[in-house]
Design an enzyme around this catalytic site. Sequence first.
Site, PDB file in Angstrom:
ATOM      1  N   HIS A 190     -14.557   5.524  -0.586  1.00 39.44           N
ATOM      2  CA  HIS A 190     -15.146   6.673  -1.293  1.00 39.44           C
ATOM      3  C   HIS A 190     -16.624   6.468  -1.628  1.00 39.44           C
ATOM      4  O   HIS A 190     -17.319   7.434  -1.952  1.00 39.44           O
ATOM      5  CB  HIS A 190     -14.410   6.940  -2.613  1.00 39.44           C
ATOM      6  CG  HIS A 190     -13.012   7.443  -2.459  1.00 39.44           C
ATOM      7  ND1 HIS A 190     -12.693   8.503  -1.649  1.00 39.44           N
ATOM      8  CD2 HIS A 190     -11.847   7.024  -3.017  1.00 39.44           C
ATOM      9  CE1 HIS A 190     -11.376   8.721  -1.718  1.00 39.44           C
ATOM     10  NE2 HIS A 190     -10.844   7.828  -2.526  1.00 39.44           N
ATOM     11  N   ASP A 227      -5.237   6.326   4.167  1.00 38.91           N
ATOM     12  CA  ASP A 227      -5.109   6.433   2.711  1.00 38.91           C
ATOM     13  C   ASP A 227      -4.703   7.862   2.342  1.00 38.91           C
ATOM     14  O   ASP A 227      -5.016   8.815   3.060  1.00 38.91           O
ATOM     15  CB  ASP A 227      -6.453   6.088   2.067  1.00 38.91           C
ATOM     16  CG  ASP A 227      -6.368   5.881   0.571  1.00 38.91           C
ATOM     17  OD1 ASP A 227      -6.278   4.721   0.137  1.00 38.91           O
ATOM     18  OD2 ASP A 227      -6.393   6.883  -0.170  1.00 38.91           O
ATOM     19  N   HIS A 229      -5.939   9.591   0.100  1.00 41.83           N
ATOM     20  CA  HIS A 229      -7.164  10.316  -0.245  1.00 41.83           C
ATOM     21  C   HIS A 229      -8.170  10.243   0.907  1.00 41.83           C
ATOM     22  O   HIS A 229      -8.259   9.219   1.596  1.00 41.83           O
ATOM     23  CB  HIS A 229      -7.799   9.728  -1.509  1.00 41.83           C
ATOM     24  CG  HIS A 229      -6.876   9.693  -2.683  1.00 41.83           C
ATOM     25  ND1 HIS A 229      -6.368   8.520  -3.196  1.00 41.83           N
ATOM     26  CD2 HIS A 229      -6.351  10.699  -3.428  1.00 41.83           C
ATOM     27  CE1 HIS A 229      -5.570   8.792  -4.216  1.00 41.83           C
ATOM     28  NE2 HIS A 229      -5.538  10.110  -4.374  1.00 41.83           N
ATOM     29  N   ASP A 314      -1.316   4.193  -0.857  1.00 40.83           N
ATOM     30  CA  ASP A 314      -0.996   5.155  -1.911  1.00 40.83           C
ATOM     31  C   ASP A 314      -0.333   6.419  -1.382  1.00 40.83           C
ATOM     32  O   ASP A 314      -0.069   7.350  -2.136  1.00 40.83           O
ATOM     33  CB  ASP A 314      -2.251   5.514  -2.714  1.00 40.83           C
ATOM     34  CG  ASP A 314      -3.482   5.731  -1.856  1.00 40.83           C
ATOM     35  OD1 ASP A 314      -3.361   5.726  -0.621  1.00 40.83           O
ATOM     36  OD2 ASP A 314      -4.575   5.900  -2.424  1.00 40.83           O
TER      37      ASP A 314
END
Length: 411
Positions: A190, A227, A229, A314
């Site tokens: 990120h 991931d 996200h 996740d």
Amino acid sequence: MAWAVESCAFTLWSGSKEICHVKNHGIFSKYFRTVLMRHKIDRQCRGFVVNSLAGSEDGKLEMKLAVPLQQLQEARIVFCTEAAIGHNQEAHPECNARVPAVLEGLEKARLTPQFRHKDVIRLENFSSATVDDIAAVHSKYYVRGMEKTLSEALRAAGAGMALVDSVIATSKMGKEPPIGFALIRPPGHHAVPSNPMGFCIFGNIAIAARHAQQKHGVKKILIIDFDVHHGNGTNDAFYDDPDIYFLSTHQAGGYPGTGKFSNIGEGAGEGTTLNLPLPSGSGDEAMSAVFDEVIVPVAQRFKPELILVSAGYDGHVLDPLGGLQFTNGTYYRLALNIKALAKELCGGRCVFFLEGGYNLKSLSDSISETFRAFLGENSLASKLDNPAFLEDEPTLKVREAIHQIKTLHSI
């Protein structure tokens, strides 16, 4: 082994084969003390530590390595860790218990070097990333503002670079290299060029990709990010770069709100960014279809020389921060399939980077399953996964998403 010295650039050779070329890193001897002090060169070269020196007839410097290439050639997994114990906040999901939990899980599963001997190597002697290394992705102003307070983040970035060095060095010897896994935190996908974001400080995988290009002459790199996200930082770092293909699968509508179907790159890089948002509830069936119908044909068309993986765990059904239904079996199959893809396309050159994963039990179990896949062993997911937690997948929505991305990218 030999070092050829030219200015302050060093090239590692084995016989007539060049293994790696590294700037501003070197070796120590009384004879070269003046040179090394002048250029402020440290003793390590990304995990290869000089134990002794001797001259050779061709004028090169002979060296021995703490992790000899022969050991890397025999290994099937090489991993390193940075737990960032000092980087922690009370009750935060991205806590300093994550990497220790993974290591404890690997120990209990008897997947560590203690039990697997030559098949699994833990690389410990690696350097932290330098400001220049980080500045290949982030602004120098940002890096210099962070380097004194976040040495652990620099070390995490250095770990990924060291694994890239090890994997590429082994492959240049004509052998299938071990798969690398950087069990590190803080995560990185990120982080944007001028700021930290979403638990991330520096873009570990992006930094490793630039390192592979600049230090090893690798041109085409595929980055797979699974991931839950979207890896917006990695996406942005290479959005106009035709030589780095960023492919992300992530939960639709999740943090940070980026990664739309239409985000395909720009300029020279148009078409080398692929974002596939998956509907909430997507699980093993969805990911299997995505791999076969999207990831494989894209990779085969791009023909990478190296595959890097943002491995976020996740997406697991038990993870508190996601809404997908991945299982330990999902991650086993992903690891097995990516390993096979790397073997087919780039001689097995592949390094995984830990991103998310915040349920410590599912995180450690899933990474143990990843290691089993790397080792070619049978999955234990049937004993670890509880189907009672799973609901029906949104099959129709998944098919629509796959159809849309295949149409958009002419797959």
